[in-house]
Design a protein around this motif. Structure first.
Motif, PDB file in Angstrom:
ATOM      1  N   SER A  91      -8.572  -1.771  -6.533  1.00 34.64           N
ATOM      2  CA  SER A  91      -7.953  -0.971  -7.588  1.00 34.64           C
ATOM      3  C   SER A  91      -7.386   0.313  -7.014  1.00 34.64           C
ATOM      4  O   SER A  91      -7.701   0.720  -5.884  1.00 34.64           O
ATOM      5  CB  SER A  91      -8.965  -0.650  -8.706  1.00 34.64           C
ATOM      6  N   CYS A 175      -5.212  -2.653   1.648  1.00 37.14           N
ATOM      7  CA  CYS A 175      -4.729  -2.479   0.270  1.00 37.14           C
ATOM      8  C   CYS A 175      -3.759  -1.307   0.188  1.00 37.14           C
ATOM      9  O   CYS A 175      -2.711  -1.395  -0.463  1.00 37.14           O
ATOM     10  CB  CYS A 175      -5.919  -2.265  -0.658  1.00 37.14           C
ATOM     11  N   HIS A 179       0.200  -1.434  -0.974  1.00 36.34           N
ATOM     12  CA  HIS A 179       0.663  -0.608  -2.092  1.00 36.34           C
ATOM     13  C   HIS A 179       1.810   0.299  -1.662  1.00 36.34           C
ATOM     14  O   HIS A 179       2.815   0.436  -2.385  1.00 36.34           O
ATOM     15  CB  HIS A 179      -0.492   0.222  -2.635  1.00 36.34           C
ATOM     16  N   LYS A 230      -4.920   1.153 -11.968  1.00 36.97           N
ATOM     17  CA  LYS A 230      -4.775  -0.275 -12.222  1.00 36.97           C
ATOM     18  C   LYS A 230      -5.542  -1.098 -11.191  1.00 36.97           C
ATOM     19  O   LYS A 230      -5.885  -0.628 -10.105  1.00 36.97           O
ATOM     20  CB  LYS A 230      -3.306  -0.687 -12.188  1.00 36.97           C
ATOM     21  N   VAL A 232      -5.308  -4.155  -8.532  1.00 36.94           N
ATOM     22  CA  VAL A 232      -4.237  -4.699  -7.699  1.00 36.94           C
ATOM     23  C   VAL A 232      -4.773  -5.890  -6.900  1.00 36.94           C
ATOM     24  O   VAL A 232      -5.975  -5.995  -6.660  1.00 36.94           O
ATOM     25  CB  VAL A 232      -3.656  -3.633  -6.728  1.00 36.94           C
TER      26      VAL A 232
END
Length: 236
Positions: A91, A175, A179, A230, A232
């Motif tokens: 997240s 991550c 992103h 959010k 992800v």
């Protein structure tokens, strides 16, 4: 001439980074405060705070500087294989205060932490202003890894990471890169060279090189609403 500057609570301007001391490497200024505007001004100009609990506030701009160009994070075959086996989820900005608190916990062979209560409060204030951000790694409902940092235009200035399960901090980096690629970022500033970051692709560049890139990127736009809280997914 390399000189050390002393700041007060009214003085917002930092000296040029090329005035930083060579010993200790990169120490530029002492004093001031950790109010959001000063912190943002610091990162905008390639400077960051780093000090122990009983020290005055110390501001740094080391030479060399460690960076990872977005898209050049090294994900080893063994790490990729390991992460594929985990039933972890990820997240953004779901648990900033938990992440910075976990990053502040002393590591092995460390007596304390530079992420003091004042630092935690200051960066939480930046998070509330949508300037500081976190990546979280979860195993079920348990936070097992993460990182946090500051976004400056197309540069993400990483501050710290943690893990309580093997490779969870590396998973947070994976991550983060995914992103940042999706959001049109260009550079990750990892500040200081260390073996862990070097193994993941961090490279040392001169302070002048870093400052040139920062000036080119710090006012450039990224994808709108990219830091909305959010869940992800991470593709491996």
């Amino acid at each position: 001439m390399n000189t050390l500057s002393y700041l007060n609570n009214e003085q917002q301007a930092f000296p040029p980074t090329d005035q930083a001391l060579t010993e200790p490497n990169g120490l530029l200024a002492v004093g001031g405060d950790l109010k959001p505007q000063r912190l943002l001004n610091a990162y905008y100009n390639g400077i960051f705070p780093w000090f122990n609990d009983n020290d005055p506030i110390l501001w740094w701009s080391p030479d060399p500087r460690a960076i990872i160009p977005v898209g050049q994070l090294k994900i080893s075959r063994s790490l990729r294989k390991y992460l594929k086996k985990q039933d972890w989820h990820y997240s953004i900005n779901r648990a900033f205060e938990h992440v910075i608190h976990a990053c502040a916990m002393p590591r092995k062979a460390q007596e304390g932490t530079w992420i003091t209560r004042d630092i935690q409060a200051a960066y939480t204030a930046l998070h509330q202003q949508e300037k500081a951000h976190s990546i979280e790694v979860w195993n079920g409902n348990r936070l097992i890894g993460g990182l946090y940092g500051i976004a400056v235009g197309q540069v993400f200035c990483g501050e710290s990471m943690f893990h309580i399960e093997t490779n969870a901090s590396k998973a947070a980096m994976v991550c983060l890169q995914q992103h940042l690629l999706n959001a049109n970022f260009t550079l990750i500033d990892t500040q200081l060279v260390n073996p862990h970051l070097t193994s993941m692709g961090a490279q040392a560049v001169s302070r002048n090189q870093f400052m040139h890139q920062l000036v080119q990127l710090r006012d450039k736009a990224v994808a709108s609403h990219c830091w909305k809280s959010k869940e992800v997914s991470v593709e491996l």
